[in-house]
Each structure stands twice: as structure tokens, then as C-alpha cells.
Design a protein around this motif. Structure first.
Motif, mmCIF file in Angstrom:
data_model
loop_
_atom_site.group_PDB
_atom_site.id
_atom_site.type_symbol
_atom_site.label_atom_id
_atom_site.label_comp_id
_atom_site.label_asym_id
_atom_site.label_seq_id
_atom_site.Cartn_x
_atom_site.Cartn_y
_atom_site.Cartn_z
ATOM 1 N N LEU A 52 0.570 -1.324 -0.345
ATOM 2 C CA LEU A 52 -0.119 -0.182 -0.354
ATOM 3 C C LEU A 52 1.060 1.435 0.050
ATOM 4 O O LEU A 52 0.114 2.271 -1.125
ATOM 5 N N SER A 53 2.030 1.224 0.674
ATOM 6 C CA SER A 53 2.618 2.011 0.490
ATOM 7 C C SER A 53 3.654 2.700 -0.900
ATOM 8 O O SER A 53 4.197 4.098 -1.258
ATOM 9 N N SER A 54 3.614 2.153 -1.637
ATOM 10 C CA SER A 54 4.020 2.076 -3.111
ATOM 11 C C SER A 54 3.321 2.414 -3.742
ATOM 12 O O SER A 54 3.678 2.853 -4.608
ATOM 13 N N ILE A 55 1.857 2.519 -3.025
ATOM 14 C CA ILE A 55 1.045 3.585 -4.427
ATOM 15 C C ILE A 55 0.986 4.909 -4.406
ATOM 16 O O ILE A 55 1.813 5.991 -3.218
ATOM 17 N N PRO A 56 1.838 5.443 -5.192
ATOM 18 C CA PRO A 56 2.301 7.183 -5.872
ATOM 19 C C PRO A 56 1.530 7.911 -4.848
ATOM 20 O O PRO A 56 1.921 8.460 -4.318
ATOM 21 N N SER A 57 -0.482 8.246 -4.953
ATOM 22 C CA SER A 57 -0.392 8.762 -3.592
ATOM 23 C C SER A 57 -0.858 8.867 -2.587
ATOM 24 O O SER A 57 -1.555 9.548 -1.596
ATOM 25 N N GLU A 71 -7.324 -10.184 -2.950
ATOM 26 C CA GLU A 71 -6.441 -11.405 -2.340
ATOM 27 C C GLU A 71 -6.382 -11.231 -0.956
ATOM 28 O O GLU A 71 -6.137 -12.302 -0.120
ATOM 29 N N ARG A 72 -6.191 -10.422 -0.521
ATOM 30 C CA ARG A 72 -5.747 -10.394 1.304
ATOM 31 C C ARG A 72 -6.976 -9.748 2.435
ATOM 32 O O ARG A 72 -7.022 -10.288 3.479
ATOM 33 N N TRP A 73 -7.216 -8.722 2.034
ATOM 34 C CA TRP A 73 -7.954 -8.642 3.031
ATOM 35 C C TRP A 73 -9.416 -8.796 3.761
ATOM 36 O O TRP A 73 -9.417 -8.689 4.050
ATOM 37 N N LEU A 74 -9.989 -9.324 2.016
ATOM 38 C CA LEU A 74 -11.203 -9.893 2.484
ATOM 39 C C LEU A 74 -11.192 -11.149 3.200
ATOM 40 O O LEU A 74 -11.641 -11.839 3.195
ATOM 41 N N THR A 75 -9.945 -11.985 3.027
ATOM 42 C CA THR A 75 -9.714 -13.059 3.500
ATOM 43 C C THR A 75 -9.445 -13.650 4.770
ATOM 44 O O THR A 75 -9.780 -14.389 5.232
ATOM 45 N N GLU A 76 -8.243 -12.417 5.296
ATOM 46 C CA GLU A 76 -7.443 -12.051 6.335
ATOM 47 C C GLU A 76 -8.253 -11.080 7.725
ATOM 48 O O GLU A 76 -8.009 -11.273 8.474
ATOM 49 N N VAL A 77 -8.498 -10.384 7.323
ATOM 50 C CA VAL A 77 -9.384 -9.538 8.435
ATOM 51 C C VAL A 77 -10.499 -10.225 8.789
ATOM 52 O O VAL A 77 -11.722 -10.475 7.827
ATOM 53 N N GLU A 78 -11.169 -9.787 10.477
ATOM 54 C CA GLU A 78 -11.689 -10.718 10.784
ATOM 55 C C GLU A 78 -13.070 -9.443 10.978
ATOM 56 O O GLU A 78 -14.731 -9.851 10.996
ATOM 57 N N HIS A 137 -3.562 -1.121 -4.969
ATOM 58 C CA HIS A 137 -4.622 -1.690 -3.610
ATOM 59 C C HIS A 137 -5.994 -2.839 -3.667
ATOM 60 O O HIS A 137 -6.300 -3.267 -2.712
ATOM 61 N N VAL A 138 -6.592 -2.591 -5.328
ATOM 62 C CA VAL A 138 -7.615 -3.647 -5.421
ATOM 63 C C VAL A 138 -7.225 -4.981 -5.462
ATOM 64 O O VAL A 138 -7.767 -6.071 -4.846
ATOM 65 N N ALA A 139 -6.214 -5.483 -5.461
ATOM 66 C CA ALA A 139 -5.849 -6.724 -5.737
ATOM 67 C C ALA A 139 -4.923 -6.792 -3.452
ATOM 68 O O ALA A 139 -5.997 -8.301 -3.718
ATOM 69 N N PHE A 140 -4.450 -6.059 -2.893
ATOM 70 C CA PHE A 140 -4.612 -6.073 -1.823
ATOM 71 C C PHE A 140 -5.909 -6.508 -1.385
ATOM 72 O O PHE A 140 -6.448 -7.121 0.163
ATOM 73 N N VAL A 141 -6.966 -5.694 -1.603
ATOM 74 C CA VAL A 141 -7.817 -6.051 -0.960
ATOM 75 C C VAL A 141 -9.416 -6.937 -0.674
ATOM 76 O O VAL A 141 -9.528 -7.986 -0.030
ATOM 77 N N GLU A 148 -8.656 8.626 -4.642
ATOM 78 C CA GLU A 148 -9.671 8.014 -5.426
ATOM 79 C C GLU A 148 -8.492 7.361 -6.118
ATOM 80 O O GLU A 148 -9.083 6.228 -6.313
ATOM 81 N N ALA A 149 -7.595 7.850 -6.154
ATOM 82 C CA ALA A 149 -6.969 7.203 -7.433
ATOM 83 C C ALA A 149 -5.776 6.052 -6.813
ATOM 84 O O ALA A 149 -6.306 5.230 -7.088
ATOM 85 N N TYR A 150 -5.842 6.227 -5.453
ATOM 86 C CA TYR A 150 -5.557 5.221 -3.824
ATOM 87 C C TYR A 150 -6.037 4.091 -4.509
ATOM 88 O O TYR A 150 -6.003 2.814 -4.577
ATOM 89 N N ASN A 151 -7.529 4.206 -3.940
ATOM 90 C CA ASN A 151 -8.485 3.255 -4.156
ATOM 91 C C ASN A 151 -9.198 2.338 -5.621
ATOM 92 O O ASN A 151 -9.224 1.049 -4.919
ATOM 93 N N GLU A 152 -8.641 3.154 -6.458
ATOM 94 C CA GLU A 152 -9.191 2.913 -7.742
ATOM 95 C C GLU A 152 -8.025 2.047 -8.086
ATOM 96 O O GLU A 152 -7.996 0.672 -9.579
ATOM 97 N N HIS A 153 -6.680 1.807 -7.174
ATOM 98 C CA HIS A 153 -4.940 1.522 -8.275
ATOM 99 C C HIS A 153 -5.311 0.139 -7.595
ATOM 100 O O HIS A 153 -5.674 -0.790 -7.117
ATOM 101 N N PRO A 154 -4.477 -0.574 -9.014
ATOM 102 C CA PRO A 154 -4.927 -1.573 -8.964
ATOM 103 C C PRO A 154 -3.659 -2.986 -7.807
ATOM 104 O O PRO A 154 -4.328 -3.774 -7.562
#
Length: 101
Positions: free
Chosen positions: A34-39, A84-91, A78-82, A70-76
Motif C-alpha cells: 500500500l505504501s508503494s502506491i504513488p498517491s 486477495e488479502r483483506w477480504l480473506t484475512e481481516v475478521e 490496492h484493489v488486489a490487496f483488498v 480516489e486514485a489510491y482506491n482504484e489503483h490495481p
């Protein structure tokens, strides 16, 4: 920080056991990806310590303005992290966004 800047914070609890390698990997991957996303500015990872709150961790970051957020929310990444990881690992989680008043 000016009035157009946005602080985006999310507090969360993971499905992983406290102190586990999976927990550490999620937090490190979140920071790295997430910190690698430019915005994204000033990305932080926090461990929650207040007895008034039962979430375990927090991510916080700043955006220059609504367009940067908005650029962050739409960034590939961020979308992939949500997906592939967030939806499966966050309670559970709670999100809040701030602007200076």
C-alpha cells in the motif's frame, strides 16, 4: 496538512493468531504494497493498545486531496490487496477519513 488533505485510517482485527507469522506477514505486506502506491503519503502501521477498543491494528495514510484518495482506491495494487488479502484475512474493521476543519 492543508484543508484538502485527507487522512485515511482503518482499524482492524485479523483472523490470524496473535503473534503468528501470518499476522506479521499481513502487516508487512500491507505496509510494502500500500505504501508503494504513488498517491499514498505517510503510511503507518499501528498496534492498538487502548483497553477502550478491541481492534488489534491500524493502518493510516495521508492523501493530498480527494483525487489522490480516489486514485489510491482504484489503483490495481490496492484493489488486489483488498480482494486477495483483506477480504480473506481481516475478521472485522472500521474505516474513517478525516479532513482538517
Amino acid at each position: 496538512m492543508d484543508k484538502s488533505s485527507i487522512i485515511h485510517s482503518v482499524i482492524f482485527t485479523l483472523k490470524h493468531a496473535q503473534g503468528s507469522a501470518e499476522e506479521a506477514q499481513f502487516l508487512e505486506d500491507g505496509r510494502r504494497i500500500l505504501s508503494s502506491i504513488p498517491s499514498v503519503r505517510d503510511f503507518q502501521v499501528y498496534r492498538q493498545v487502548s483497553p477502550k477498543n478491541d481492534y488489534a491494528f491500524g493502518f493510516s495514510m495521508t492523501f493530498a486531496d480527494a483525487a489522490a484518495y480516489e486514485a489510491y482506491n482504484e489503483h490495481p495494487l490496492h484493489v488486489a490487496f483488498v480482494n486477495e488479502r483483506w477480504l480473506t484475512e481481516v475478521e472485522r474493521f472500521q474505516e474513517i477519513d478525516y479532513q482538517q476543519h
